[in-house]
Design a protein around this motif. Sequence first.
Motif, PDB file in Angstrom:
ATOM      1  N   SER A 188      31.996 -25.994  16.235  1.00 24.57           N
ATOM      2  CA  SER A 188      31.162 -24.849  16.619  1.00 24.57           C
ATOM      3  C   SER A 188      31.322 -24.453  18.080  1.00 24.57           C
ATOM      4  O   SER A 188      30.901 -23.361  18.475  1.00 24.57           O
ATOM      5  N   GLY A 189      31.865 -25.355  18.884  1.00 22.86           N
ATOM      6  CA  GLY A 189      31.940 -25.087  20.316  1.00 22.86           C
ATOM      7  C   GLY A 189      30.647 -25.379  21.045  1.00 22.86           C
ATOM      8  O   GLY A 189      30.555 -25.186  22.262  1.00 22.86           O
ATOM      9  N   VAL A 229      23.035 -29.206  25.158  1.00 22.73           N
ATOM     10  CA  VAL A 229      21.788 -28.474  24.933  1.00 22.73           C
ATOM     11  C   VAL A 229      21.878 -27.079  25.534  1.00 22.73           C
ATOM     12  O   VAL A 229      21.418 -26.097  24.935  1.00 22.73           O
ATOM     13  N   ASP A 230      22.495 -26.960  26.699  1.00 22.52           N
ATOM     14  CA  ASP A 230      22.626 -25.646  27.341  1.00 22.52           C
ATOM     15  C   ASP A 230      23.338 -24.645  26.430  1.00 22.52           C
ATOM     16  O   ASP A 230      23.013 -23.446  26.435  1.00 22.52           O
ATOM     17  N   ASP A 231      24.278 -25.137  25.628  1.00 23.24           N
ATOM     18  CA  ASP A 231      25.016 -24.252  24.710  1.00 23.24           C
ATOM     19  C   ASP A 231      24.134 -23.710  23.589  1.00 23.24           C
ATOM     20  O   ASP A 231      24.507 -22.756  22.901  1.00 23.24           O
ATOM     21  N   LEU A 232      22.969 -24.328  23.389  1.00 24.63           N
ATOM     22  CA  LEU A 232      22.088 -23.931  22.274  1.00 24.63           C
ATOM     23  C   LEU A 232      21.088 -22.840  22.663  1.00 24.63           C
ATOM     24  O   LEU A 232      20.213 -22.498  21.869  1.00 24.63           O
ATOM     25  N   ALA A 278      22.020 -26.310  15.056  1.00 25.64           N
ATOM     26  CA  ALA A 278      21.853 -27.711  15.419  1.00 25.64           C
ATOM     27  C   ALA A 278      20.666 -28.285  14.658  1.00 25.64           C
ATOM     28  O   ALA A 278      19.814 -27.533  14.161  1.00 25.64           O
ATOM     29  N   ALA A 279      20.608 -29.603  14.561  1.00 26.09           N
ATOM     30  CA  ALA A 279      19.486 -30.253  13.886  1.00 26.09           C
ATOM     31  C   ALA A 279      19.153 -31.551  14.591  1.00 26.09           C
ATOM     32  O   ALA A 279      20.026 -32.212  15.166  1.00 26.09           O
ATOM     33  N   ALA A 280      17.872 -31.910  14.551  1.00 30.80           N
ATOM     34  CA  ALA A 280      17.412 -33.176  15.112  1.00 30.80           C
ATOM     35  C   ALA A 280      17.378 -34.222  14.007  1.00 30.80           C
ATOM     36  O   ALA A 280      16.866 -33.967  12.920  1.00 30.80           O
TER      37      ALA A 280
END
Length: 309
Positions: A132-133, A137-140, A197-199
């Motif tokens: 996904s690249g 966290v900043d990318d999210l 994303a997922a936790a």
Amino acid sequence: MGDTNMRFITATALAALIAAPALAEGWKDDYQTVNIGFLSGENEQDRLTRTAPLKAHLEETLGVNVEIFLAGSYDGVIQAMAADQIEFAFLGSSAYAAAYTATDGNVVPLLTSQNKDGSTGYYSILVTRCDSGLTSVDDLAGKTLAFADPDSTSGYAVPYYNLVAQGYTPTEFFGAVPFSGSHEAGVSGVVNGTFDAAATWQDNDINGVYQRMELKGMIEEGQVCKIWESPEITSGPLTTRKNLPEAMVQDVAAAVEAFPTADPEGWNFYTSFDPAEENPTVGYVRVDHDRYQWIIDMRAWLREQRRKS
């Protein structure tokens, strides 16, 4: 007449003394079936299959029937304990805190799992598709991050709490923060593109939810990558109710504690043991409430944030 009364009282007191040990050992008369709750980390059939060796061990050791209680949500197990429908439950740290709050402190932690290296914790992680690249966290920013369940320690409370501590307010930083319903559903959603994303959780880089899904053939190896990790979380406890006979609590705790050595094959099946695993779960250690008080404090903080919003 006084002598007669004295003889009667003495005889009654003597009878009570004689009966006391029998009562202390007689919890099985009132609890011919012991109900043990499990949280919904995987589908029901997999959970029933995986817990079968533990059920068999406890029935043989304790001489009572053991019923495995499964609920579709974390809250189902917590409410069953609060309503005295189940006697014991294997809870995550946050679910224990929720049960402690829901029962006004009428639950007691007994045991938690211990790894070969002596550690008694695990980690919350955020995962994305490796292609996904999205590697931090900043990318999210503006993306969809799926939490698992409102009562999940590693799937919601810990990542939310720690992201805020690191300067990210989830409801503002991410585009959307839905609940997937379970850890496996969150990981599957990342793989199929429903979530960016997922936790979820892992013990280490080779053992966790997405790694087990790879082993079971649910997802292909190499599709899911970890991009964030929390501080260590103390593993959730086997929990009981305060209103149960102490002899019963100690007998069940001792039986669960003995499971890994009494039935090594069953234990390996129950824990999804991989011979290549460098730090497998090897047994249980006793725990007390103090180990989990910070989780209760964290949940109180989270409730306060919800009230403010």
